[in-house]
Design a protein around this motif. Sequence first.
Motif, PDB file in Angstrom:
ATOM      1  N   SER A   1       9.096  -4.002   6.783  1.00  0.00           N
ATOM      2  CA  SER A   1       7.665  -4.322   6.739  1.00  0.00           C
ATOM      3  C   SER A   1       6.930  -3.769   7.948  1.00  0.00           C
ATOM      4  CB  SER A   1       7.467  -5.843   6.673  1.00  0.00           C
ATOM      5  OG  SER A   1       7.650  -6.322   5.358  1.00  0.00           O
ATOM      6  N   PHE A   2       7.541  -3.887   9.122  1.00  0.00           N
ATOM      7  CA  PHE A   2       6.889  -3.394  10.334  1.00  0.00           C
ATOM      8  C   PHE A   2       6.748  -1.878  10.297  1.00  0.00           C
ATOM      9  CE2 PHE A   2       6.997  -2.626  15.083  1.00  0.00           C
ATOM     10  CZ  PHE A   2       5.689  -3.046  15.279  1.00  0.00           C
ATOM     11  N   THR A   3       7.797  -1.203   9.822  1.00  0.00           N
ATOM     12  CA  THR A   3       7.738   0.258   9.726  1.00  0.00           C
ATOM     13  C   THR A   3       6.664   0.695   8.741  1.00  0.00           C
ATOM     14  OG1 THR A   3      10.124   0.367  10.186  1.00  0.00           O
ATOM     15  CG2 THR A   3       9.096   2.344   9.284  1.00  0.00           C
ATOM     16  N   VAL A   4       6.597   0.025   7.601  1.00  0.00           N
ATOM     17  CA  VAL A   4       5.575   0.357   6.604  1.00  0.00           C
ATOM     18  C   VAL A   4       4.178   0.106   7.169  1.00  0.00           C
ATOM     19  CG1 VAL A   4       4.627  -0.280   4.356  1.00  0.00           C
ATOM     20  CG2 VAL A   4       7.093  -0.080   4.652  1.00  0.00           C
ATOM     21  N   HIS A   5       4.021  -0.998   7.885  1.00  0.00           N
ATOM     22  CA  HIS A   5       2.720  -1.327   8.475  1.00  0.00           C
ATOM     23  C   HIS A   5       2.270  -0.238   9.449  1.00  0.00           C
ATOM     24  CE1 HIS A   5      -0.415  -4.309   9.463  1.00  0.00           C
ATOM     25  NE2 HIS A   5      -0.366  -3.782  10.688  1.00  0.00           N
TER      26      HIS A   5
ATOM     27  N   ALA B   1      11.146   1.438  14.840  1.00  0.00           N
ATOM     28  CA  ALA B   1      10.043   1.635  13.891  1.00  0.00           C
ATOM     29  C   ALA B   1       8.930   2.453  14.533  1.00  0.00           C
ATOM     30  CB  ALA B   1       9.509   0.278  13.421  1.00  0.00           C
ATOM     31  N   VAL B   2       8.633   2.151  15.793  1.00  0.00           N
ATOM     32  CA  VAL B   2       7.613   2.908  16.524  1.00  0.00           C
ATOM     33  C   VAL B   2       8.042   4.364  16.676  1.00  0.00           C
ATOM     34  CG1 VAL B   2       6.497   3.191  18.768  1.00  0.00           C
ATOM     35  CG2 VAL B   2       6.685   0.906  17.750  1.00  0.00           C
ATOM     36  N   ALA B   3       9.318   4.567  17.040  1.00  0.00           N
ATOM     37  CA  ALA B   3       9.816   5.924  17.244  1.00  0.00           C
ATOM     38  C   ALA B   3       9.844   6.721  15.949  1.00  0.00           C
ATOM     39  CB  ALA B   3      11.218   5.876  17.856  1.00  0.00           C
ATOM     40  N   SER B   4      10.219   6.083  14.845  1.00  0.00           N
ATOM     41  CA  SER B   4      10.341   6.803  13.572  1.00  0.00           C
ATOM     42  C   SER B   4       8.986   7.155  12.976  1.00  0.00           C
ATOM     43  CB  SER B   4      11.158   5.981  12.574  1.00  0.00           C
ATOM     44  OG  SER B   4      10.512   4.753  12.277  1.00  0.00           O
ATOM     45  N   THR B   5       7.977   6.327  13.228  1.00  0.00           N
ATOM     46  CA  THR B   5       6.643   6.588  12.666  1.00  0.00           C
ATOM     47  C   THR B   5       5.732   7.332  13.646  1.00  0.00           C
ATOM     48  OG1 THR B   5       5.829   4.434  13.436  1.00  0.00           O
ATOM     49  CG2 THR B   5       6.737   4.550  11.193  1.00  0.00           C
ATOM     50  N   GLY B   6       6.038   7.235  14.947  1.00  0.00           N
ATOM     51  CA  GLY B   6       5.154   7.840  15.939  1.00  0.00           C
ATOM     52  C   GLY B   6       3.866   7.076  16.132  1.00  0.00           C
ATOM     53  N   GLN B   7       3.912   5.773  15.837  1.00  0.00           N
ATOM     54  CA  GLN B   7       2.701   4.957  15.918  1.00  0.00           C
ATOM     55  C   GLN B   7       3.032   3.634  16.595  1.00  0.00           C
ATOM     56  OE1 GLN B   7      -0.599   5.539  14.784  1.00  0.00           O
ATOM     57  NE2 GLN B   7      -1.012   3.647  15.889  1.00  0.00           N
TER      58      GLN B   7
END
Length: 624
Positions: A304-308, A556-562
Amino acid sequence: MRTVLFSALAWRVLAAIAIALHITFIVFIPISDTILNAWHLSFVLCLGFGAFGLLKDATLLTKLRDTVLALTGLCAGVYFILNEDKVFERFELTLMDQLVAFGAVLLVLELTRRVVGWVIPAIAVFLMAYVMYLGKYADGVFFFGGISEYRMAYRLFWQDGALLGSTTTISATIIFMFVFMSCLMRAAGATQFIINGTVRLLRKIPGGSAHVAVLSSALMGTVSGSAVANVAGTGALTIPMMKRAGLKPEMAGGVEAAASTGSQLVPPIMGAGIFIMSDWVGVPYTELVLLGIIPAILYFMSISFTVHLQLLKSGSLTICEDDEVPEVKFRDGIAFIVPIAVLIVLLSIGYSPVYSAAIAAAGVVVCSFLGPQPLTVSKWIPIVEDTMKTVLPTAIVLICSGLIVVSVETSGLVVALAQSLAAFGDENALIILGLIALISMFLGMGLPVTASYIVVAAFGAQALVSLGVEPVAAHMAIFWLSQDSLLTPPVCLAAFAAAGIAGGNPVKTGVNAMMLGKGLYIMPVLFVFHGLLFTNNVSDVVHATGTGVFALALLAVASTGQAFAKLNAYERLITASASILILFPSWSLQVAGAAIGGAILLYSFVKRNKKCSEDAMSVAGDKK
C-alpha cells in the motif's frame, strides 16, 4: 464408444461422490489415515485424468487413453484397501503388489507432469533412482548403498509414507475441507461482498482505488489460499479501477499480483505449505496462524505504501468516483462474516483445523439462506466442480511430493544436502539464507509454491537449524521465500493472470510485482535474525516490527523515487543502502542505516517545503 469415454456427467457424479465420501470419512465416520489416503489417491487420479479427457481439443484416441488411465487410477487405491490386511498377514509383497505400487507411482508422475510441468516429476524420478541405483556411485556424504526394487515398492506404496503418507493426509483432510469451505463462500457471494465492502471503506482515501486491490486481496486470503484464484476473483474489478486512477497496465497488474500473492500469507488459511510446516515442525497450526499475523500486516502495508508513493509521484492521488462506490449491507456478507468468525473462534479455543473448517462450511450453507445468494440445489453442481478443480492441482502436487520426501529420508540425502549448504555458506546464517533465496527463486521457475517449499525446506531448514536458528523461524522463512514463484519472471503465474486482465506486458508486470512484493525477501530476515515470530520475547518482536516497517518504507521510497519530494538516482541508491543496513543483525549498522534513512527523509521534506515556498512566491509575483 461413448459409453467407454468419460463424459461431463460421469465426471460430475464421481466428483460429488468423492466430496461426499471425504466429508463422511473426515467428519462423521473417521477411518484410518491410510484408508482415507487410498480413497483420496483413487479419486485424484481418476478425476484428474478424467478432466483431461473432457478437454475440447482432445481427440477420440486421447479421450480413450485418458479414460483408461482414469479407471486404472481409480483401481490403485481400491487395490490397497482390499489387500492391505493380506499384505501384512503374509508379511510380504507379491509380484502384483509390487506392480500396483510402481504403476501408481507412474500414474502420479504422469498426472503431476500434466498439471504442473515436468520439474517436480523429474526431481522425484532422480531421487528414487538415487535411492535404488545412483547413490552407490556417489562419494563422501552423498554415498548411499541403495535398496532393492522390492523394498522401494514397499516404501513408496505399502508403508505409511510416500503416496499414502503425511502429505497426502494433509491434502485429503485439511486442504480439502478448507477448499470446500472457500468454494461455498464464493458461491454465496463472499467475493463480491469483500470487493464492494473494501471500495466502500476506502472511498474517501486518496488513491483508494489502488488500495482496494491490496485490502480486498488480504480479505480474500481469509477464504482462499490461491493467489491465481484471487487475481481472477478481485482483479476483474480492481485492475480497471487502478487504470482509471492513473496507473499503467503493468503497474496495475503488478499491484494485483503482489497483493494476491499475499493472500497465501494471510491467516487463517495461508496456503497448503503452512499445514506441511505444522506437520514437519510439530507446532500446532493455530500457533503458526497467530505467528503469521504481524508479517502479513507488514507485507500488505508495504504494498500500500509503495502504491501510494507511485500515485503521488505521478500526480494521480484521487479518490474513488461516486459511480464506483456500491451500496453494502450486512445481509450481503452474512455468509462470509459469520462463518469466518466461527472458524476463528473454534481455532482459538483449540479445535482442530479440519473440525473448525467443517463447522464453518456448515455455517456458510445455513447463513447463505439469510443472505441474497442462498445455496440452493441449483448451485451445488458448480460448487462440486469448483471444489474438485481447485483441490486437484494441489492434491497431486502433495501426493507426488511424498515421493520426494520418502526418498530424501530413506537415503539420508537431506542431512548431506544440509551439511553441504552449511559448508558452502561458510556456516554463516545470512549467507545460507541468501543461498536458500536463490535456490527457491530458481526452483520457483518450474515448481508451484507448495512443491517449492517442500523441496527447499527438506534440506534448507536443517542447514539453518544446525546454526542455531529456531525451527519455526527457519521453516517460516523458506515458506515466505517460496511464494516468489508466483511473481518471478519468466514463470510468474499470478503476474501472468493479472497481465491478462490488465492488458499489459506479462514480464513487465512480473517485474513490478516483484518490486511491490519485496516483503517476501525482507520478512525471512526478520524471522531468522530479529525474532519477529516470538522466538525470544515480546521486546524482540517490537524491535523486529519497527525494523521491518522502517526498512520496507525506505525500500518503497527507493523503488519509486518518491518521498516527500522526488529523489534522483543517487539519493535512491543511498536510501536503498540505508534500508539494507537497517536489516543487518548488528545494532551499530542498524543505527547507521536509520540515521542515513532519516536524513534522506528529512532532506526530502525540506526540499518539498522549499519548492512549495518558491511556488507560492512565484504565484504571488504573477498576481502583482
